[in-house]
Design a protein around this motif. Structure first.
Motif, PDB file in Angstrom:
ATOM      1  N   HIS A  91       0.839  -1.200   0.000  1.00 50.19           N
ATOM      2  CA  HIS A  91       0.000   0.000   0.000  1.00 50.19           C
ATOM      3  C   HIS A  91       0.875   1.251   0.000  1.00 50.19           C
ATOM      4  CE1 HIS A  91      -3.817   2.098   1.784  1.00 50.19           C
ATOM      5  NE2 HIS A  91      -3.051   2.975   1.162  1.00 50.19           N
ATOM      6  N   ALA A  92       1.864   1.279   0.866  1.00 50.95           N
ATOM      7  CA  ALA A  92       2.705   2.462   1.001  1.00 50.95           C
ATOM      8  C   ALA A  92       3.494   2.750  -0.275  1.00 50.95           C
ATOM      9  CB  ALA A  92       3.657   2.291   2.185  1.00 50.95           C
ATOM     10  N   ILE A  93       4.000   1.710  -0.926  1.00 52.08           N
ATOM     11  CA  ILE A  93       4.773   1.896  -2.156  1.00 52.08           C
ATOM     12  C   ILE A  93       3.870   2.379  -3.284  1.00 52.08           C
ATOM     13  CG2 ILE A  93       6.096   0.677  -3.942  1.00 52.08           C
ATOM     14  CD1 ILE A  93       7.187  -1.104  -1.606  1.00 52.08           C
ATOM     15  N   LEU A  94       2.689   1.802  -3.388  1.00 50.94           N
ATOM     16  CA  LEU A  94       1.743   2.256  -4.404  1.00 50.94           C
ATOM     17  C   LEU A  94       1.312   3.700  -4.143  1.00 50.94           C
ATOM     18  CD1 LEU A  94      -0.264  -1.037  -4.708  1.00 50.94           C
ATOM     19  CD2 LEU A  94       0.593   0.229  -6.674  1.00 50.94           C
ATOM     20  N   ARG A  95       1.112   4.035  -2.885  1.00 44.72           N
ATOM     21  CA  ARG A  95       0.750   5.415  -2.552  1.00 44.72           C
ATOM     22  C   ARG A  95       1.871   6.367  -2.942  1.00 44.72           C
ATOM     23  NH1 ARG A  95       1.125   5.453   2.719  1.00 44.72           N
ATOM     24  NH2 ARG A  95      -1.013   4.855   3.269  1.00 44.72           N
ATOM     25  N   ALA A  96       3.108   6.001  -2.603  1.00 44.17           N
ATOM     26  CA  ALA A  96       4.251   6.848  -2.942  1.00 44.17           C
ATOM     27  C   ALA A  96       4.358   7.049  -4.448  1.00 44.17           C
ATOM     28  CB  ALA A  96       5.537   6.230  -2.387  1.00 44.17           C
ATOM     29  N   ALA A  97       4.126   5.989  -5.211  1.00 43.39           N
ATOM     30  CA  ALA A  97       4.180   6.097  -6.671  1.00 43.39           C
ATOM     31  C   ALA A  97       3.096   7.036  -7.187  1.00 43.39           C
ATOM     32  CB  ALA A  97       4.034   4.715  -7.302  1.00 43.39           C
ATOM     33  N   ALA A  98       1.885   6.872  -6.677  1.00 39.61           N
ATOM     34  CA  ALA A  98       0.764   7.691  -7.155  1.00 39.61           C
ATOM     35  C   ALA A  98       0.919   9.153  -6.768  1.00 39.61           C
ATOM     36  CB  ALA A  98      -0.548   7.136  -6.618  1.00 39.61           C
ATOM     37  N   MET A  99       1.616   9.425  -5.673  1.00 36.74           N
ATOM     38  CA  MET A  99       1.787  10.803  -5.220  1.00 36.74           C
ATOM     39  C   MET A  99       2.786  11.578  -6.078  1.00 36.74           C
ATOM     40  SD  MET A  99      -0.179  11.371  -2.515  1.00 36.74           S
ATOM     41  CE  MET A  99       0.566  12.565  -1.406  1.00 36.74           C
ATOM     42  N   ASP A 100       3.578  10.882  -6.880  1.00 41.08           N
ATOM     43  CA  ASP A 100       4.530  11.564  -7.745  1.00 41.08           C
ATOM     44  C   ASP A 100       3.754  12.310  -8.834  1.00 41.08           C
ATOM     45  OD1 ASP A 100       6.418  12.014  -9.999  1.00 41.08           O
ATOM     46  OD2 ASP A 100       7.803  10.872  -8.756  1.00 41.08           O
ATOM     47  N   PRO A 101       3.961  13.596  -8.987  1.00 35.39           N
ATOM     48  CA  PRO A 101       3.174  14.366  -9.960  1.00 35.39           C
ATOM     49  C   PRO A 101       3.391  13.943 -11.408  1.00 35.39           C
ATOM     50  CG  PRO A 101       4.968  15.693  -9.061  1.00 35.39           C
ATOM     51  CD  PRO A 101       4.901  14.446  -8.235  1.00 35.39           C
ATOM     52  N   ARG A 102       4.477  13.205 -11.687  1.00 31.24           N
ATOM     53  CA  ARG A 102       4.708  12.748 -13.061  1.00 31.24           C
ATOM     54  C   ARG A 102       3.826  11.574 -13.440  1.00 31.24           C
ATOM     55  NH1 ARG A 102      11.114  12.104 -12.226  1.00 31.24           N
ATOM     56  NH2 ARG A 102      10.251  11.201 -10.297  1.00 31.24           N
ATOM     57  N   VAL A 103       3.244  10.910 -12.447  1.00 32.47           N
ATOM     58  CA  VAL A 103       2.470   9.691 -12.703  1.00 32.47           C
ATOM     59  C   VAL A 103       1.064  10.041 -13.185  1.00 32.47           C
ATOM     60  CG1 VAL A 103       1.433   7.656 -11.626  1.00 32.47           C
ATOM     61  CG2 VAL A 103       3.817   8.277 -11.134  1.00 32.47           C
ATOM     62  N   LYS A 140      -5.703   7.914  -9.076  1.00 32.60           N
ATOM     63  CA  LYS A 140      -4.753   7.417 -10.071  1.00 32.60           C
ATOM     64  C   LYS A 140      -4.634   5.895 -10.073  1.00 32.60           C
ATOM     65  CE  LYS A 140      -1.562  11.390 -10.023  1.00 32.60           C
ATOM     66  NZ  LYS A 140      -0.135  11.753  -9.821  1.00 32.60           N
ATOM     67  N   ILE A 141      -5.061   5.240  -9.010  1.00 33.16           N
ATOM     68  CA  ILE A 141      -4.958   3.778  -8.919  1.00 33.16           C
ATOM     69  C   ILE A 141      -6.152   3.180  -9.651  1.00 33.16           C
ATOM     70  CG2 ILE A 141      -4.694   1.803  -7.374  1.00 33.16           C
ATOM     71  CD1 ILE A 141      -2.476   3.758  -6.957  1.00 33.16           C
ATOM     72  N   ARG A 142      -5.919   2.589 -10.815  1.00 31.11           N
ATOM     73  CA  ARG A 142      -6.995   2.130 -11.692  1.00 31.11           C
ATOM     74  C   ARG A 142      -7.076   0.606 -11.703  1.00 31.11           C
ATOM     75  NH1 ARG A 142      -9.918   5.882 -11.313  1.00 31.11           N
ATOM     76  NH2 ARG A 142     -11.187   4.893 -12.928  1.00 31.11           N
ATOM     77  N   PRO A 143      -8.275   0.043 -11.535  1.00 30.48           N
ATOM     78  CA  PRO A 143      -8.426  -1.421 -11.535  1.00 30.48           C
ATOM     79  C   PRO A 143      -8.308  -2.013 -12.933  1.00 30.48           C
ATOM     80  CG  PRO A 143     -10.580  -0.366 -11.374  1.00 30.48           C
ATOM     81  CD  PRO A 143      -9.559   0.734 -11.319  1.00 30.48           C
ATOM     82  N   ILE A 144      -7.638  -3.150 -13.005  1.00 29.98           N
ATOM     83  CA  ILE A 144      -7.506  -3.858 -14.272  1.00 29.98           C
ATOM     84  C   ILE A 144      -7.148  -5.306 -13.971  1.00 29.98           C
ATOM     85  CG2 ILE A 144      -5.038  -3.427 -14.592  1.00 29.98           C
ATOM     86  CD1 ILE A 144      -5.654  -2.930 -17.576  1.00 29.98           C
ATOM     87  N   ASN A 145      -7.560  -6.205 -14.833  1.00 26.37           N
ATOM     88  CA  ASN A 145      -7.229  -7.614 -14.645  1.00 26.37           C
ATOM     89  C   ASN A 145      -5.769  -7.890 -15.004  1.00 26.37           C
ATOM     90  OD1 ASN A 145      -9.848  -8.431 -13.835  1.00 26.37           O
ATOM     91  ND2 ASN A 145     -10.519  -8.512 -15.965  1.00 26.37           N
ATOM     92  N   ALA A 146      -5.281  -9.052 -14.563  1.00 25.09           N
ATOM     93  CA  ALA A 146      -3.931  -9.531 -14.880  1.00 25.09           C
ATOM     94  C   ALA A 146      -2.839  -8.609 -14.349  1.00 25.09           C
ATOM     95  CB  ALA A 146      -3.772  -9.729 -16.391  1.00 25.09           C
ATOM     96  N   HIS A 147      -3.120  -7.924 -13.250  1.00 29.77           N
ATOM     97  CA  HIS A 147      -2.113  -7.065 -12.612  1.00 29.77           C
ATOM     98  C   HIS A 147      -2.065  -7.345 -11.113  1.00 29.77           C
ATOM     99  CE1 HIS A 147      -2.102  -5.112 -16.473  1.00 29.77           C
ATOM    100  NE2 HIS A 147      -1.148  -4.289 -16.091  1.00 29.77           N
ATOM    101  N   ASP A 148      -1.999  -8.629 -10.786  1.00 22.97           N
ATOM    102  CA  ASP A 148      -1.896  -9.041  -9.389  1.00 22.97           C
ATOM    103  C   ASP A 148      -0.478  -9.465  -9.029  1.00 22.97           C
ATOM    104  OD1 ASP A 148      -2.507 -11.136 -11.237  1.00 22.97           O
ATOM    105  OD2 ASP A 148      -2.891 -12.514  -9.586  1.00 22.97           O
ATOM    106  N   TYR A 149       0.355  -9.747 -10.032  1.00 21.09           N
ATOM    107  CA  TYR A 149       1.756 -10.094  -9.804  1.00 21.09           C
ATOM    108  C   TYR A 149       2.665  -8.865  -9.917  1.00 21.09           C
ATOM    109  CZ  TYR A 149       0.772 -15.115 -10.000  1.00 21.09           C
ATOM    110  OH  TYR A 149       0.304 -16.378  -9.730  1.00 21.09           O
ATOM    111  N   HIS A 150       2.148  -7.817 -10.534  1.00 22.98           N
ATOM    112  CA  HIS A 150       2.900  -6.585 -10.696  1.00 22.98           C
ATOM    113  C   HIS A 150       1.921  -5.424 -10.756  1.00 22.98           C
ATOM    114  CE1 HIS A 150       1.707  -7.239 -14.927  1.00 22.98           C
ATOM    115  NE2 HIS A 150       1.806  -5.911 -15.043  1.00 22.98           N
ATOM    116  N   PHE A 151       2.441  -4.214 -10.586  1.00 24.97           N
ATOM    117  CA  PHE A 151       1.629  -3.042 -10.889  1.00 24.97           C
ATOM    118  C   PHE A 151       2.316  -2.254 -11.996  1.00 24.97           C
ATOM    119  CE2 PHE A 151       4.290  -1.721  -7.293  1.00 24.97           C
ATOM    120  CZ  PHE A 151       4.702  -0.436  -7.602  1.00 24.97           C
TER     121      PHE A 151
END
Length: 285
Positions: free
Chosen positions: A169-181, A207-218
């Motif tokens: 959760h924290a890593i995904l949050r950090a990624a989404a908080m980057d204004p370039r994302v 910015k966190i968008r649901p999609i299939n086949a993205h459970d092993y990576h984001f």
């Protein structure tokens, strides 16, 4: 005489039919054969699923807080902003108990469609990051071909697996908080887990968008850094949590499938002439 003429005409038609394919090859074969960048000014060209890239740089195979996986694919290339983002996020990951990050596919040296796999990743602004916390950052090239990531979704597809953690959760949050994302694609189960756990600012969840086949990576997608590429439309307003929950509900009670679009084409079927002219110029000089 007539039979011979028919044979000649048939041979001529076959030769004519073969010419366009030879003169206008599949873009994936042309760009997939490129082994290094052109070294020019950095530019993302076209759209994420129909474009190419100039001036891509290579993310080093190993760094203090990352390792590139599946080196044989030669897909650890990207816009300098993407490389900078990945290095920075890998450092941030150490703040949440990880050694760093395993980096999956980015782009090809000149971007463009790939021979296998992705529809996007064509303009040097997309990257896959493994969900597996790195057990080591000293893997050999051979080990990086064999090791696999792990799913953060339990069997059945409606709940997190034991691998999912507050660190994810924290890593995904950090990624989404980057204004370039621009967007981050992840399995809806992970998105719902984040929605349920978040007690602070929820703005980044858009910015966190649901999609299939993205459970092993984001999958992280940066916004266009210049005027040469076409940005994706902004995510819909709101945190998107209800939408992600609906994805899971649809797994439990699948809706009637929509009829296939007869005009739909995978980007791997694109001919070189169908890419932006600037992309054609990159590989035909």
């Amino acid at each position: 005489m007539i039979r011979a003429l028919k044979s000649v005409l048939a041979a001529g038609l076959l030769a004519a039919a073969a010419l366009p394919a030879a003169a206008d090859p599949l873009a994936k074969e042309v760009f997939g054969a490129q082994r290094t960048s052109n070294g020019g000014p950095a530019a993302a060209i076209g759209f994420y699923s129909k474009g190419c890239a100039s001036g891509n740089v290579q993310l080093p195979e190993t760094g203090p807080t990352w390792q590139v996986m599946r080196l044989s694919r030669n897909r650890n290339w990207g816009n300098p902003q993407l490389v900078d983002f990945l290095v920075g996020l890998s450092r941030q990951a150490t703040q949440y108990g990880w050694r760093g990050l395993y980096i999956g596919d980015m782009s090809q040296p000149l971007g463009g469609p790939m021979v296998t796999g992705h529809a996007s990743h064509q303009i040097g602004l997309d990257a896959d990051i493994w969900m597996l916390p790195p057990p080591s950052l000293h893997l050999t090239a051979a080990q990086r071909e064999k090791i696999s990531s792990q799913s953060v979704v339990a069997k059945g597809g409606i709940a997190p697996s034991p691998l999912w953690s507050a660190s994810h959760h924290a890593i995904l949050r950090a990624a989404a908080m980057d204004p370039r994302v621009q967007r981050i694609f992840v399995d809806p189960v992970a998105k719902v887990a984040m929605c349920n756990a978040e007690r602070g600012d929820r703005g980044y969840l858009r910015k966190i968008r649901p999609i299939n086949a993205h459970d092993y990576h984001f999958h992280v997608r940066l916004a266009c850094p210049n005027g040469g590429c076409e940005d994706q439309d902004p995510p819909p307003p709101g945190d998107g949590c209800a939408e992600a929950a609906q994805w899971i509900e649809n797994r439990i009670h699948p809706p009637k499938a929509a009829p296939p679009d007869p005009k739909a084409r995978h980007p791997r079927s694109l001919r070189l002439s169908e890419l932006p002219r600037a992309c054609q110029a990159l590989v035909t000089r």
